[in-house]
Design an enzyme around this catalytic site. Structure first.
Site, PDB file in Angstrom:
ATOM      1  N   TYR A  37     -12.859  13.797  -6.037  1.00 25.43           N
ATOM      2  CA  TYR A  37     -11.682  13.211  -7.063  1.00 25.43           C
ATOM      3  C   TYR A  37     -10.838  14.255  -7.419  1.00 25.43           C
ATOM      4  CZ  TYR A  37      -9.211  11.199 -10.864  1.00 25.43           C
ATOM      5  OH  TYR A  37      -8.281  11.040 -11.777  1.00 25.43           O
ATOM      6  N   ASP A  75       0.881  -1.373   0.184  1.00 24.80           N
ATOM      7  CA  ASP A  75       0.012   0.035   0.091  1.00 24.80           C
ATOM      8  C   ASP A  75       0.960   1.211   0.037  1.00 24.80           C
ATOM      9  OD1 ASP A  75      -1.933   1.959   0.829  1.00 24.80           O
ATOM     10  OD2 ASP A  75      -3.367   0.549   1.364  1.00 24.80           O
ATOM     11  N   THR A  86      -4.145  14.513 -13.679  1.00 26.10           N
ATOM     12  CA  THR A  86      -5.384  14.586 -14.551  1.00 26.10           C
ATOM     13  C   THR A  86      -5.725  16.046 -14.892  1.00 26.10           C
ATOM     14  OG1 THR A  86      -7.801  14.244 -14.422  1.00 26.10           O
ATOM     15  CG2 THR A  86      -6.776  14.546 -12.227  1.00 26.10           C
ATOM     16  N   ASP A  87      -6.475  16.280 -16.036  1.00 26.41           N
ATOM     17  CA  ASP A  87      -6.758  17.414 -16.497  1.00 26.41           C
ATOM     18  C   ASP A  87      -8.059  17.877 -15.486  1.00 26.41           C
ATOM     19  OD1 ASP A  87      -8.846  15.771 -17.380  1.00 26.41           O
ATOM     20  OD2 ASP A  87      -8.909  16.610 -19.510  1.00 26.41           O
ATOM     21  N   GLU A  88      -8.514  17.002 -14.833  1.00 27.91           N
ATOM     22  CA  GLU A  88      -9.499  17.491 -13.994  1.00 27.91           C
ATOM     23  C   GLU A  88      -9.332  18.204 -12.718  1.00 27.91           C
ATOM     24  OE1 GLU A  88     -12.400  14.695 -12.662  1.00 27.91           O
ATOM     25  OE2 GLU A  88     -12.437  13.311 -14.500  1.00 27.91           O
ATOM     26  N   ARG A  97     -15.709  15.513 -23.032  1.00 29.11           N
ATOM     27  CA  ARG A  97     -14.447  14.906 -22.726  1.00 29.11           C
ATOM     28  C   ARG A  97     -13.654  14.767 -23.737  1.00 29.11           C
ATOM     29  NH1 ARG A  97     -16.685  16.306 -18.630  1.00 29.11           N
ATOM     30  NH2 ARG A  97     -16.991  15.097 -16.897  1.00 29.11           N
ATOM     31  N   LYS A 114      -6.715  14.859  -6.388  1.00 26.47           N
ATOM     32  CA  LYS A 114      -5.648  14.710  -7.296  1.00 26.47           C
ATOM     33  C   LYS A 114      -4.961  15.965  -7.189  1.00 26.47           C
ATOM     34  CE  LYS A 114      -4.515  11.831 -10.203  1.00 26.47           C
ATOM     35  NZ  LYS A 114      -3.428  10.806  -9.917  1.00 26.47           N
TER      36      LYS A 114
HETATM   37  P1  NAD Z   1      -7.566   2.360 -11.684  1.00 27.10           P
HETATM   38  O1  NAD Z   1      -8.664   2.635 -10.809  1.00 27.10           O
HETATM   39  O2  NAD Z   1      -8.027   1.442 -12.771  1.00 27.10           O
HETATM   40  O3  NAD Z   1      -6.375   1.822 -11.054  1.00 27.10           O
HETATM   41  C1  NAD Z   1      -5.594   2.342  -9.918  1.00 27.10           C
HETATM   42  C2  NAD Z   1      -4.930   1.273  -9.256  1.00 27.10           C
HETATM   43  O4  NAD Z   1      -4.271   1.719  -8.133  1.00 27.10           O
HETATM   44  C3  NAD Z   1      -5.487  -0.126  -8.743  1.00 27.10           C
HETATM   45  O5  NAD Z   1      -4.665  -1.140  -9.533  1.00 27.10           O
HETATM   46  C4  NAD Z   1      -5.500  -0.070  -7.402  1.00 27.10           C
HETATM   47  O6  NAD Z   1      -5.443  -1.328  -7.071  1.00 27.10           O
HETATM   48  C5  NAD Z   1      -4.379   0.940  -7.418  1.00 27.10           C
HETATM   49  N1  NAD Z   1      -4.374   1.547  -5.672  1.00 27.10           N
HETATM   50  C6  NAD Z   1      -5.246   2.384  -5.444  1.00 27.10           C
HETATM   51  N2  NAD Z   1      -5.219   2.506  -4.204  1.00 27.10           N
HETATM   52  C7  NAD Z   1      -3.825   2.231  -3.973  1.00 27.10           C
HETATM   53  C8  NAD Z   1      -3.142   2.104  -2.639  1.00 27.10           C
HETATM   54  N3  NAD Z   1      -3.468   2.967  -1.480  1.00 27.10           N
HETATM   55  N4  NAD Z   1      -1.880   1.536  -2.655  1.00 27.10           N
HETATM   56  C9  NAD Z   1      -1.337   0.762  -3.733  1.00 27.10           C
HETATM   57  N5  NAD Z   1      -2.273   0.659  -4.728  1.00 27.10           N
HETATM   58  C10 NAD Z   1      -3.284   1.252  -4.872  1.00 27.10           C
HETATM   59  O7  NAD Z   1      -7.193   3.977 -12.244  1.00 27.10           O
HETATM   60  P2  NAD Z   1      -6.756   4.299 -13.614  1.00 27.10           P
HETATM   61  O8  NAD Z   1      -7.733   4.699 -14.666  1.00 27.10           O
HETATM   62  O9  NAD Z   1      -5.653   3.369 -14.268  1.00 27.10           O
HETATM   63  O10 NAD Z   1      -6.011   5.524 -13.431  1.00 27.10           O
HETATM   64  C11 NAD Z   1      -4.652   5.449 -13.179  1.00 27.10           C
HETATM   65  C12 NAD Z   1      -3.896   6.798 -12.609  1.00 27.10           C
HETATM   66  O11 NAD Z   1      -4.173   7.827 -13.963  1.00 27.10           O
HETATM   67  C13 NAD Z   1      -4.624   7.681 -11.597  1.00 27.10           C
HETATM   68  O12 NAD Z   1      -3.662   8.577 -10.810  1.00 27.10           O
HETATM   69  C14 NAD Z   1      -5.638   8.526 -12.471  1.00 27.10           C
HETATM   70  O13 NAD Z   1      -5.974   9.661 -11.357  1.00 27.10           O
HETATM   71  C15 NAD Z   1      -4.757   9.037 -13.288  1.00 27.10           C
HETATM   72  N6  NAD Z   1      -5.568   9.462 -14.709  1.00 27.10           N
HETATM   73  C16 NAD Z   1      -6.522   8.670 -15.067  1.00 27.10           C
HETATM   74  C17 NAD Z   1      -7.184   8.780 -16.350  1.00 27.10           C
HETATM   75  C18 NAD Z   1      -8.426   8.037 -16.791  1.00 27.10           C
HETATM   76  O14 NAD Z   1      -9.016   8.398 -17.723  1.00 27.10           O
HETATM   77  N7  NAD Z   1      -8.789   6.797 -16.462  1.00 27.10           N
HETATM   78  C19 NAD Z   1      -6.931  10.141 -16.816  1.00 27.10           C
HETATM   79  C20 NAD Z   1      -5.951  10.951 -16.351  1.00 27.10           C
HETATM   80  C21 NAD Z   1      -5.271  10.565 -15.198  1.00 27.10           C
HETATM   81  O1  TDX Z   2     -22.991   5.704 -16.316  1.00 29.82           O
HETATM   82  C1  TDX Z   2     -22.153   6.943 -16.519  1.00 29.82           C
HETATM   83  N1  TDX Z   2     -22.726   7.715 -17.334  1.00 29.82           N
HETATM   84  C2  TDX Z   2     -22.442   8.790 -17.906  1.00 29.82           C
HETATM   85  O2  TDX Z   2     -23.213   9.759 -18.488  1.00 29.82           O
HETATM   86  C3  TDX Z   2     -20.932   7.194 -16.453  1.00 29.82           C
HETATM   87  C4  TDX Z   2     -19.961   6.197 -15.629  1.00 29.82           C
HETATM   88  C5  TDX Z   2     -20.074   8.086 -17.074  1.00 29.82           C
HETATM   89  N2  TDX Z   2     -21.044   9.087 -17.562  1.00 29.82           N
HETATM   90  C6  TDX Z   2     -20.523  10.568 -18.131  1.00 29.82           C
HETATM   91  C7  TDX Z   2     -19.714  11.180 -17.173  1.00 29.82           C
HETATM   92  C8  TDX Z   2     -18.695  12.065 -17.549  1.00 29.82           C
HETATM   93  O3  TDX Z   2     -19.129  13.037 -18.395  1.00 29.82           O
HETATM   94  O4  TDX Z   2     -19.588   9.947 -19.017  1.00 29.82           O
HETATM   95  C9  TDX Z   2     -18.507  10.929 -18.914  1.00 29.82           C
HETATM   96  C10 TDX Z   2     -17.112  10.048 -18.620  1.00 29.82           C
HETATM   97  O5  TDX Z   2     -17.167   9.659 -17.224  1.00 29.82           O
HETATM   98  P1  TDX Z   2     -16.179   8.672 -16.350  1.00 29.82           P
HETATM   99  O6  TDX Z   2     -15.850   7.473 -17.425  1.00 29.82           O
HETATM  100  O7  TDX Z   2     -16.782   8.364 -15.186  1.00 29.82           O
HETATM  101  O8  TDX Z   2     -14.968   9.600 -16.419  1.00 29.82           O
HETATM  102  P2  TDX Z   2     -14.600  11.059 -15.862  1.00 29.82           P
HETATM  103  O9  TDX Z   2     -15.701  11.276 -14.832  1.00 29.82           O
HETATM  104  O10 TDX Z   2     -14.554  11.810 -16.976  1.00 29.82           O
HETATM  105  O11 TDX Z   2     -13.191  10.970 -15.365  1.00 29.82           O
HETATM  106  C11 TDX Z   2     -12.140  10.087 -15.966  1.00 29.82           C
HETATM  107  O12 TDX Z   2     -11.287  11.157 -16.668  1.00 29.82           O
HETATM  108  C12 TDX Z   2     -10.439  11.616 -15.873  1.00 29.82           C
HETATM  109  C13 TDX Z   2     -11.529   8.903 -15.113  1.00 29.82           C
HETATM  110  O13 TDX Z   2     -12.360   8.272 -14.403  1.00 29.82           O
HETATM  111  C14 TDX Z   2     -10.588   9.936 -14.207  1.00 29.82           C
HETATM  112  O14 TDX Z   2      -9.708   8.946 -13.383  1.00 29.82           O
HETATM  113  C15 TDX Z   2      -9.609  10.755 -14.997  1.00 29.82           C
HETATM  114  O15 TDX Z   2      -8.689  11.430 -14.152  1.00 29.82           O
END
Ligand code: NAD
Ligand code: TDX
Length: 352
Positions: free
Chosen positions: A165, A68, A137-139, A229, A169
């Site tokens: 969230y 962790d 993240t861009d968020e 997005r 971040k």
């Molecule tokens: P994900 O939820 O699929 O994966 C997260 C991973 O982190 C998991 O394997 C989980 O077990 C591990 N984790 C969580 N808490 C932990 C802890 N305390 N110790 C050790 N491991 C831990 O997420 P993702 O979509 O792969 O995102 C990965 C990273 O990229 C994140 O930091 C997220 O903020 C960033 N990010 C994601 C997106 C996106 O679109 N998914 C976009 C921009 C940035």
């Molecule tokens: O059931 C749904 N219906 C819906 O309309 C879900 C799950 C999402 N949405 C919409 C919400 C958002 O506008 O779709 C868009 C994308 O949603 P998510 O997949 O939950 O992504 P978002 O909230 O944009 O965040 C993602 O992008 C930035 C990742 O989860 C983050 O980890 C990353 O940082």
């Protein structure tokens, strides 16, 4: 040309390597940087799935450690052994952060602080501290209005998160900048837009909608569906991370995006069309609380300074390929949806 900090035979610590982007990154890096060896530190939270990496788990360059990021005892021995840390581990789902903020604060903020302190300890003990790469993240920039399409996030845009969230971040991101300024840590930060691709946990919109449609269920579209997005293929993100790691300066920050802005309605219609279904499969549901309207990345700095731009994210082809991956891998997502993937750790690691 690679920077001195990242050798061709670097030992790289990846946190969160069992999640969506982390697992794609481990695979991408082993393929594209054959001299690297990778340690994957992951606590296997609900979104951490060892089955995302079964194809490479026996690679001698790969090692999995269950631990962790909030525990210094788990983190420090690994940080000491590596040349670079690529920090993905986080709670990543906005809807979960609305239900319960707690894990977002402990994993995203405190976990990042523990990681940074471990790097700082190596430095203050006189060792060669690893480069610390933060996957942001861009968020963190907040939300753009729909009626000013010319507005985009640059790296100079103020950090103005609007949700739990994104606030967590942003806290982590600002800590990274603080540790660079205060303690001289060699950090890199990327702030990336929405990723799509294989092995994404089916709570995020694309895999949720595709797998629902395969199962004959409707797809829940939030609000008016006009939120925007910018979609980037996960392999483009992985490539950008390596490019910034190798070519970015200490303390640098880069936005990463796909030049691929879509409304959720447009995304939903395309998924439905690719799946051969009708618009009656859309269920309009109540909006997400505090739903950010639009994210849009200005990629000028990354393109100009690093020379990187996306090559795998163009629609409809890239989305079609991803949709096909879920259609072709029902075993993967059915085990995730049913929770069966959690048995894998016991089977694979019991007694080790
Ligand atoms: P994900 O939820 O699929 O994966 C997260 C991973 O982190 C998991 O394997 C989980 O077990 C591990 N984790 C969580 N808490 C932990 C802890 N305390 N110790 C050790 N491991 C831990 O997420 P993702 O979509 O792969 O995102 C990965 C990273 O990229 C994140 O930091 C997220 O903020 C960033 N990010 C994601 C997106 C996106 O679109 N998914 C976009 C921009 C940035
Ligand atoms: O059931 C749904 N219906 C819906 O309309 C879900 C799950 C999402 N949405 C919409 C919400 C958002 O506008 O779709 C868009 C994308 O949603 P998510 O997949 O939950 O992504 P978002 O909230 O944009 O965040 C993602 O992008 C930035 C990742 O989860 C983050 O980890 C990353 O940082």
């Amino acid at each position: 040309m690679t920077s001195k900090a990242i050798r061709d035979d670097a030992k790289v610590l990846v946190t969160g390597g069992c999640g969506f982007i982390g697992s794609n990154f481990v695979r991408f890096a082993l393929e594209n940087r054959p001299g690297w060896s990778i340690i994957n530190l992951d606590c296997l939270s609900y979104s951490g799935n060892l089955e995302n990496l079964t194809d490479i788990e026996d690679d001698p360059r790969y090692e999995f450690v269950k631990g962790d990021i909030r525990n210094m005892e788990d983190v420090e021995p690994l940080v000491k052994r590596c040349d670079a840390v690529i920090h993905f581990a986080a709670e990543s789902h906005v809807d979960r952060s609305i239900l319960d903020a707690g894990p977002f604060i402990t994993s995203n903020v405190q976990g990042t602080q523990v990681m940074l302190d471990a790097v700082r300890r190596v430095k203050s003990d006189g060792g060669k501290a690893p480069v610390f790469f933060f996957v942001g993240t861009d968020e963190v920039y907040g939300s753009l209005p729909l009626d000013q399409p010319e507005l985009m996030f640059t790296e100079e845009t103020p950090i103005q998160p609007r949700g739990v969230y994104s606030a967590s971040k942003a806290g982590a991101d600002l800590l990274v900048q603080a540790y660079h300024e205060t303690f001289g840590l060699d950090t890199r930060t990327t702030r990336c837009s929405n990723n799509f691709g294989p092995y994404q946990f089916p709570e995020k919109v694309i895999p949720l909608f595709v797998t629902n449609l395969i199962e004959g269920q409707q797809v829940p579209l939030y609000g008016d569906g006009l939120n925007v997005r910018d979609w980037l293929h996960v392999d483009d993100h992985c490539e950008a991370i390596i490019a910034v790691l190798e070519k970015g300066a200490a303390g640098s920050i880069y936005n990463v995006g796909g030049n691929n802005e879509r409304t959720n309605l447009e995304l939903t219609h395309l998924i439905i069309e690719l799946m051969g279904k009708g618009k009656d499969m859309i269920r309009h549901v109540e909006d997400r609380l505090g739903h950010d309207r639009r994210y849009a990345i200005d990629p000028t700095r990354l393109k100009g300074e690093i020379g990187w731009q996306p090559t795998r994210s163009a629609w409809p082809e890239a989305l079609e390929e991803t949709v096909k991956w879920y259609v072709d891998h029902p075993d993967w997502w059915k085990r995730v949806k049913s929770g069966a993937y959690r048995e894998y750790y016991e089977k694979q690691y019991a007694g080790r």
